[in-house]
Design an enzyme around this catalytic site. Structure first.
Site, PDB file in Angstrom:
ATOM      1  N   ASP A  31      29.843  26.228 -73.658  1.00  0.00           N
ATOM      2  CA  ASP A  31      28.823  27.262 -73.534  1.00  0.00           C
ATOM      3  C   ASP A  31      29.380  28.566 -74.095  1.00  0.00           C
ATOM      4  O   ASP A  31      30.565  28.882 -73.900  1.00  0.00           O
ATOM      5  CB  ASP A  31      28.404  27.466 -72.079  1.00  0.00           C
ATOM      6  CG  ASP A  31      27.235  28.440 -71.961  1.00  0.00           C
ATOM      7  OD1 ASP A  31      26.094  28.006 -72.161  1.00  0.00           O
ATOM      8  OD2 ASP A  31      27.479  29.635 -71.699  1.00  0.00           O
ATOM      9  N   GLU A  33      28.541  32.860 -74.655  1.00  0.00           N
ATOM     10  CA  GLU A  33      27.743  34.054 -74.438  1.00  0.00           C
ATOM     11  C   GLU A  33      27.899  34.923 -75.676  1.00  0.00           C
ATOM     12  O   GLU A  33      28.995  34.997 -76.249  1.00  0.00           O
ATOM     13  CB  GLU A  33      28.198  34.802 -73.179  1.00  0.00           C
ATOM     14  CG  GLU A  33      28.094  33.983 -71.895  1.00  0.00           C
ATOM     15  CD  GLU A  33      26.684  33.495 -71.598  1.00  0.00           C
ATOM     16  OE1 GLU A  33      25.719  34.206 -71.960  1.00  0.00           O
ATOM     17  OE2 GLU A  33      26.540  32.403 -71.022  1.00  0.00           O
ATOM     18  N   HIS A 175      24.726  32.631 -66.523  1.00  0.00           N
ATOM     19  CA  HIS A 175      24.925  33.257 -67.838  1.00  0.00           C
ATOM     20  C   HIS A 175      26.359  33.735 -68.038  1.00  0.00           C
ATOM     21  O   HIS A 175      26.589  34.676 -68.793  1.00  0.00           O
ATOM     22  CB  HIS A 175      23.940  34.409 -68.053  1.00  0.00           C
ATOM     23  CG  HIS A 175      22.521  33.951 -68.167  1.00  0.00           C
ATOM     24  ND1 HIS A 175      22.043  33.240 -69.241  1.00  0.00           N
ATOM     25  CD2 HIS A 175      21.476  34.072 -67.292  1.00  0.00           C
ATOM     26  CE1 HIS A 175      20.762  32.959 -69.049  1.00  0.00           C
ATOM     27  NE2 HIS A 175      20.395  33.448 -67.876  1.00  0.00           N
ATOM     28  N   ASP A 180      28.327  28.153 -66.680  1.00  0.00           N
ATOM     29  CA  ASP A 180      27.237  27.429 -67.340  1.00  0.00           C
ATOM     30  C   ASP A 180      27.714  26.100 -67.911  1.00  0.00           C
ATOM     31  O   ASP A 180      26.983  25.102 -67.893  1.00  0.00           O
ATOM     32  CB  ASP A 180      26.640  28.291 -68.454  1.00  0.00           C
ATOM     33  CG  ASP A 180      25.740  29.397 -67.907  1.00  0.00           C
ATOM     34  OD1 ASP A 180      25.702  29.570 -66.672  1.00  0.00           O
ATOM     35  OD2 ASP A 180      25.100  30.097 -68.715  1.00  0.00           O
TER      36      ASP A 180
END
Length: 574
Positions: A31, A33, A175, A180
């Protein structure tokens, strides 16, 4: 075809063909960001990854990343990642090698992400910016899987947080990259458990899932029971025993079973499942034999659910006639008439493009009149435009016209340099004048011509050879094939401990008799000979014996393939 006894039942012939069991697969769940949604404009602010196998967590990776650009307030509000948090973090050029190393730590890694295109898009963009090669891992997208198998009646949407709650994952997505990724691990395991009863047991099947197996598919899973696990051809039949679909595989049982699972996504095949009442297996000694038999059976039986290879007789060829004043013609078959041919082409349109490439290069007549020096005909408009020397009314003598015809014959059967030169120079002129559509049309003509000339030259070369014997090492021994005039005549496996001399003598003595063909039309379907050619020219294949001369022209169409790529680049430049 002759072959020795098949491999014992249960022997694994190929790991890649059997597939990777889900329990043995290594997944890296990732994951990211970021500062935005565009991989080209935004940058990564955090990376989180979890490596799992068989339900067990093997390792984790997590780091903030200095994006080198301001973190928008909306992103801070969503993720909690502030500018001060990333100010002291390492930049992406330092983080990227560590991420790739984590992905590469285990062999055959499968990359998993929720909405995988987003995460892989950012990683690919980072690799491009920092000069690293993207390894091209197989990817599983949990969002796509969830959309395929979880209807809205069960989950109100397919967001990560919704799915984590649906499957009872203990980690709540927030998030932040690592949390995540951990939540996605739980969702992945929940989806795999859901797919188990649908017959999805391998990574390959998992990646192919598009929707749940239909009731008709589930009702016919038993048809795969008892099928052999070696290479061969399978024929699906209806209640009357008529063939519906023909395919081939290195593992018959696994491949047939896949048709009745969620991994089968082709609409027409899922429709066919409702009609299937039986499966006829045809065991083969080698992968090549299975591929060849599949082609032959499809061409003979024309099963309704096969989309390709059903009508090889519809192929088109470009022929230079043997008249006193030869002309180019698109025909359906190769005859034993001494004429040069190029092809075959899957469509008449492709053949017409190749014909136009030749006419662009050589001023051959395009009329269909049968004329001679004693019978004159009024010239057509092409002669008035200077695109034909008008042999019809005697303006161009037979000797001068023969020069053009001989040059066209050489381009078709030997060196196509004249066609390549005429097109590439004109393509360059058109591209320089910004006339890209016209340049692209010429590029396509040239590509069609070279494609057909290459096929014909390769087919002719092998079809002229009386016999080729070759072998390739496999998991069970040496796969050995006898090819006569371009046709596969025998196939068997030389197993350890077998006398090779006696084995080869037996194989040759019982191989199919194949008479010579003519021109680029061997005593086999062109597609079969091309399969044989690909197998023979593979670096892993070893030639054992050859009766004849197997060679292509030094300056053949194949040697000019790179010129086509160059022309494509010039025509596509903007």
């Amino acid at each position: 075809m002759v072959r020795q006894s098949a491999a014992p039942a249960g022997v694994q012939t190929s790991i890649s063909d059997l597939g990777t069991p889900l329990a043995a697969a290594t997944f890296v769940v990732l994951d990211l960001e970021t500062t935005g949604t565009s991989a080209s404009a935004a940058r990564v602010t955090e990376v989180g990854a979890v490596r799992v196998r068989g339900g067990e967590v093997l390792g984790e990776f997590s780091t903030l990343v200095d994006p080198g650009v301001p973190v928008p307030a909306a992103i801070t509000l969503l993720t909690g990642i502030t500018q001060s948090m990333v100010a002291t973090a390492p930049p992406m050029e330092e983080v990227l090698p560590r991420v790739l190393a984590f992905l590469d730590e285990e062999p055959d890694t499968v990359l998993v992400a929720h909405n995988a295109a987003f995460d892989t898009g950012f990683l690919k963009a980072a690799c491009e910016r920092h000069g690293s090669a993207w390894p091209g891992y197989p990817v599983v997208d949990t969002l796509r899987l969830a959309r395929a198998i979880l209807p809205r009646s069960e989950t109100r949407n397919h967001r990560l947080a919704t799915l984590a709650a649906f499957f009872g994952v203990p980690v709540t997505p927030n998030h932040r990259a690592l949390d995540d990724a951990r939540a996605t691990v739980g969702v992945l395991h929940g989806l795999i458990e859901r797919l188990g009863p649908m017959g999805v047991t391998s990574v390959e099947e998992l990646r192919a899932v598009s929707k749940p197996a239909s009731r008709a598919q589930k009702a016919r899973r038993h048809l795969a029971e008892g099928l052999p696990e070696g290479p061969g051809v399978y024929v699906f039949t209806d209640a009357r025993g008529a063939g519906l679909y023909v395919g081939k595989s290195n593992n018959l049982r696994r491949r047939v079973r896949s048709y009745f699972t969620a991994a089968e996504s082709r609409r027409h095949i899922r429709e066919m499942a409702a009609l299937v009442e039986g499966v006829t297996p045809i065991e083969c000694a080698t992968e090549l034999e299975a591929s060849v038999r599949e082609l032959r059976i499809i061409a003979e039986r024309k099963p309704p659910y096969n989309r390709r290879s059903r009508n090889p007789e519809r192929a088109s060829w470009v022929k230079l006639t043997t008249d006193a004043y030869p002309r180019l013609s698109v025909v359906r078959a190769v005859k034993d008439d001494g004429a040069p041919y190029i092809g075959p082409y899957a469509s008449a349109r492709d053949a017409e493009q190749a014909k136009e490439a030749l006419l662009h290069t050589f001023p051959l007549r395009q009329c269909t009149h049968a004329f001679s020096e004693s019978r004159r005909i009024d010239p057509c408009v092409l002669a008035q435009l200077g695109r034909c020397g008008a042999p019809c009314d005697g303006t161009e003598a037979l000797e001068a016209y023969t020069v053009h015809a001989d040059a066209a014959r050489e381009a078709m059967t030997g060196d196509p340099a004249a066609v390549v030169s005429a097109h590439t120079s004109r393509i360059a002129e058109l591209a320089g004048a910004l006339r890209y559509e016209e340049a692209a049309a010429l590029r396509d003509r040239l590509a069609a011509f070279l494609r057909g000339a290459r096929r014909a030259q390769r087919l002719s070369a092998l079809a002229s050879v009386a016999q080729v014997v070759a072998s390739r090492r496999s998991a069970t021994g040496w796969e050995t094939c006898v090819v006569r005039h371009g046709r596969l005549a025998a196939s068997a496996v030389l197993r350890p401990g077998t006398d090779p001399t006696a084995f080869l003598a037996s194989l040759l003595a019982t191989a199919e008799y194949v008479p010579p063909g003519y021109g680029p039309s061997p005593r086999a379907l062109p597609a079969e000979t091309e399969l044989v050619l690909d197998w023979l020219t593979d670096p892993a294949t070893r030639l054992v014996d050859i009766d004849g001369v197997w060679t292509c022209p030094l300056r053949s169409a194949e040697a000019h393939t790179e010129m086509t790529h160059w022309a494509h680049g010039r025509a596509s430049a903007q």
